[in-house]
Design a protein around this motif. Structure first.
Motif, PDB file in Angstrom:
ATOM      1  N   TRP A 175       2.526  12.440  20.057  1.00 58.69           N
ATOM      2  CA  TRP A 175       2.173  13.258  21.206  1.00 58.69           C
ATOM      3  C   TRP A 175       0.854  12.863  21.846  1.00 58.69           C
ATOM      4  O   TRP A 175       0.665  13.086  23.045  1.00 58.69           O
ATOM      5  N   GLU A 176      -0.060  12.294  21.105  1.00 59.38           N
ATOM      6  CA  GLU A 176      -1.344  11.916  21.690  1.00 59.38           C
ATOM      7  C   GLU A 176      -1.156  10.887  22.803  1.00 59.38           C
ATOM      8  O   GLU A 176      -1.594  11.100  23.941  1.00 59.38           O
ATOM      9  N   PRO A 177      -0.495   9.741  22.529  1.00 56.82           N
ATOM     10  CA  PRO A 177      -0.278   8.792  23.622  1.00 56.82           C
ATOM     11  C   PRO A 177       0.684   9.315  24.680  1.00 56.82           C
ATOM     12  O   PRO A 177       0.548   8.981  25.863  1.00 56.82           O
ATOM     13  N   ARG A 178       1.640  10.142  24.280  1.00 59.65           N
ATOM     14  CA  ARG A 178       2.570  10.709  25.263  1.00 59.65           C
ATOM     15  C   ARG A 178       1.816  11.585  26.264  1.00 59.65           C
ATOM     16  O   ARG A 178       2.032  11.491  27.482  1.00 59.65           O
ATOM     17  N   ALA A 179       0.934  12.430  25.757  1.00 60.38           N
ATOM     18  CA  ALA A 179       0.155  13.298  26.639  1.00 60.38           C
ATOM     19  C   ALA A 179      -0.765  12.474  27.532  1.00 60.38           C
ATOM     20  O   ALA A 179      -0.951  12.791  28.719  1.00 60.38           O
ATOM     21  N   ALA A 180      -1.346  11.407  26.995  1.00 54.38           N
ATOM     22  CA  ALA A 180      -2.232  10.557  27.792  1.00 54.38           C
ATOM     23  C   ALA A 180      -1.456   9.884  28.921  1.00 54.38           C
ATOM     24  O   ALA A 180      -1.934   9.806  30.064  1.00 54.38           O
ATOM     25  N   LEU A 181      -0.251   9.396  28.630  1.00 51.81           N
ATOM     26  CA  LEU A 181       0.572   8.777  29.665  1.00 51.81           C
ATOM     27  C   LEU A 181       0.944   9.784  30.749  1.00 51.81           C
ATOM     28  O   LEU A 181       0.965   9.455  31.941  1.00 51.81           O
ATOM     29  N   LEU A 182       1.224  11.006  30.349  1.00 46.48           N
ATOM     30  CA  LEU A 182       1.572  12.051  31.320  1.00 46.48           C
ATOM     31  C   LEU A 182       0.406  12.322  32.260  1.00 46.48           C
ATOM     32  O   LEU A 182       0.585  12.399  33.484  1.00 46.48           O
TER      33      LEU A 182
END
Length: 541
Positions: free
Chosen positions: A412-419
């Motif tokens: 979720w950390e990189p997913r949230a950053a990409l979002l």
């Protein structure tokens, strides 16, 4: 009604934190003059207060507590002491001697009230105070042995209540160590830990308790961090203030918002039907369905309250009698054909500046157009919404991966950053559906997390309903951010209510969710008196 937002942002929100962000909030309160032991004392007292109020039947059989050596164990000592002072038979098992100053002080104060020893098996309530937010990785042998005691108690019918989070659950990533025991209830202190929302199945009923952080629970110091925001009851009322302004007793259908919903290619009228119904249940004054000609009769038959129009057959410059909408949604059942792409472009050109929702096939077509032109989808979207300050895109993870042009990471950390990066580049608010749903705005503010919902929403057409809710809120003057956060919350909480009414997700349909929207509005507007120390709650999933 003027396009755009008419609402100032709420001053405060609850926060969903990583382990580091939670620690920063504790330090902020401590540095401002609140002794660290006072935070522990209030955490334990708040937990004991909740247990006495909610678990009276189980407490009559006595309570067993398992305490670790850190501050989570210190919380358990305070809980034990407060329950014992209330006349409850308390038994505490210490996995190791307390090692932090606050935990040692808590143990010293509690010891006169306690009986020490492992659970006997007769207790109907067992408290997990072994490991807190500092835990990472596999459980050590001693922790495994203590978790085995928790598992034995759970298998014997005891209710397991975790303090802050279940032992073995990573507060940041949501990873669950082998041997970790699911809780029936988790009493979270001060902030909701991100790992809890990512593993709702492991935490049971979730109760957020006030431990005295004050404003440091929102912002830990001189500046904000990246902790996700969660709209509590007060924030939700603020988010919905613009929409409620349309409910004045002097309102007419024009004041309540003129919504356009475009999609419904031949064979896919149902997507527009669901979106129209959702917009009407959300309070839109007029709903126009813009559909492929063979779908017109179906829409008029299934949603008689909506007006049905054929897809525009000419460019915007030639549409002398084009309908004007207060907000427009494009995508539900639109299809992915060249004709659908032309229809979408005509609608975008003909309604520049109109608050906009792009969903489903509209997002697929955006990625397709970007690929054809050799550009990235974020740039394409920025071009499309350049005259539309209030624009929302609502992809599910698969659609978002297509927008990115790369597989979506599991973490979720990189997913949230990409979002967050995508929303900034696209110049619009992006709602990523999921568990939890995340909302990113183009101004690089912290993400909003929406933890509400049940598996009842895991069915075709659920996203179409969400689109209808959001476009209705935009039509009534909510900003893109507010419409996305409030819309996702209404959608999720309506599913929670419908699941509770039906008793199961089986046998229920999306119509049941839509029928609960009015009850959710009422709950938000009226509010409910909160019990002492309780900031928020989420039901078990």
């Amino acid at each position: 009604m003027e396009h755009g937002a008419r609402l100032n942002p709420p001053l405060h929100a609850l926060r969903v934190t990583t382990a580091a962000e939670a620690a920063a909030r504790d330090r902020g309160a401590i540095n401002a003059g609140t002794p660290s032991f006072d935070l522990m004392l209030q955490a334990g007292t708040a937990a004991a207060s909740w247990l006495l109020r909610e678990c009276a039947a189980q407490l009559s059989h006595g309570v067993a507590l398992l305490a670790g050596s850190g501050n989570n164990g210190g919380d358990a000592y305070i809980v034990a002491a407060q329950l014992a002072r209330a006349g409850i038979a308390v038994r505490l098992h210490a996995s190791a001697p307390p090692r932090t100053p606050d935990a040692q002080r808590a143990a010293q104060l509690a010891t006169p009230y306690l009986v020490f020893g492992a659970p006997t098996g007769h207790e109907r309530l067992v408290i997990d105070g072994l490991l807190g937010t500092g835990h990472r990785g596999p459980l050590r042998d001693s922790a495994l042995a203590d978790c085995a005691r928790l598992a034995l108690a759970r298998d014997g019918g005891a209710t397991i209540v975790a303090l802050d989070l279940p032992s073995g659950l990573d507060a940041t990533s949501g990873e669950v160590a082998d041997g970790s025991v699911p809780a029936h209830v988790t009493l979270s202190f001060g902030t909701i830990k991100r790992g809890i929302l990512l593993r709702r199945d492991h935490v049971g009923r979730l109760v957020l308790l006030d431990i005295g952080l004050g404003l440091h629970g929102d912002i830990p110091g001189d500046r904000d961090d990246e902790a996700w925001r969660w709209a509590d009851a007060d924030s939700l009322r603020a988010l919905g203030r613009a929409a409620h302004a349309a409910d004045a007793w002097t309102s007419h259908k024009g004041m309540r918002g003129r919504v356009g919903i475009a999609g419904g290619e031949t064979g896919m009228a149902g997507a527009v039907v669901l979106a129209c119904r959702a917009a009407l249940h959300t309070g839109a004054g007029l709903v126009h369905a813009i559909v492929d000609e063979p779908s017109v009769a179906s829409v008029q038959s299934l949603v008689p309250q909506a007006l049905a129009h054929r897809w525009p057959s000419e460019p915007a410059s030639r549409q002398a009698d084009a309908q004007r909408y207060t907000a427009l949604a494009i995508g539900p059942g639109l299809g992915r054909s060249q004709s659908a792409a032309m229809v979408m472009q005509r609608l975008l050109d003909g309604h520049r500046g109109t608050p906009l929702v792009l969903d489903a096939d509209a997002l697929w077509l955006a990625a397709d157009a970007a690929n054809a032109l050799g550009t990235d989808t974020a740039s394409m979207l920025r071009h499309w919404v350049r005259d539309t300050p209030q624009a929302v895109c609502t992809p599910h993870p698969g659609e978002f991966a297509r927008l990115l042009g790369t597989p979506l990471p599991d973490a979720w950390e990189p997913r949230a950053a990409l979002l967050a990066q995508f929303a900034s580049r696209a110049g619009c608010t992006v709602l990523l559906k999921g568990t939890p749903t995340l909302v990113a705005t183009p101004d690089s503010q912290p993400l909003w997390g929406v933890p509400h919902g049940t598996p009842m929403l895991a069915t075709g057409g659920s996203g179409d309903c969400l689109t209808g809710i959001i476009v209705a809120l935009l039509a009534q003057g909510c900003s893109a951010r507010d419409a996305a956060v409030l819309g996702a919350t209404l959608h999720g909480r309506a599913a929670e209510r419908a699941t509770a009414v039906c008793g199961s997700i089986r046998g229920a349909m999306l119509d049941d969710v839509l029928h609960e929207l009015g009850g959710v509005w009422t709950d938000i507007e009226r509010g409910h008196p909160r019990a002492p120390y309780v900031l928020a709650e989420l039901p078990a999933v």
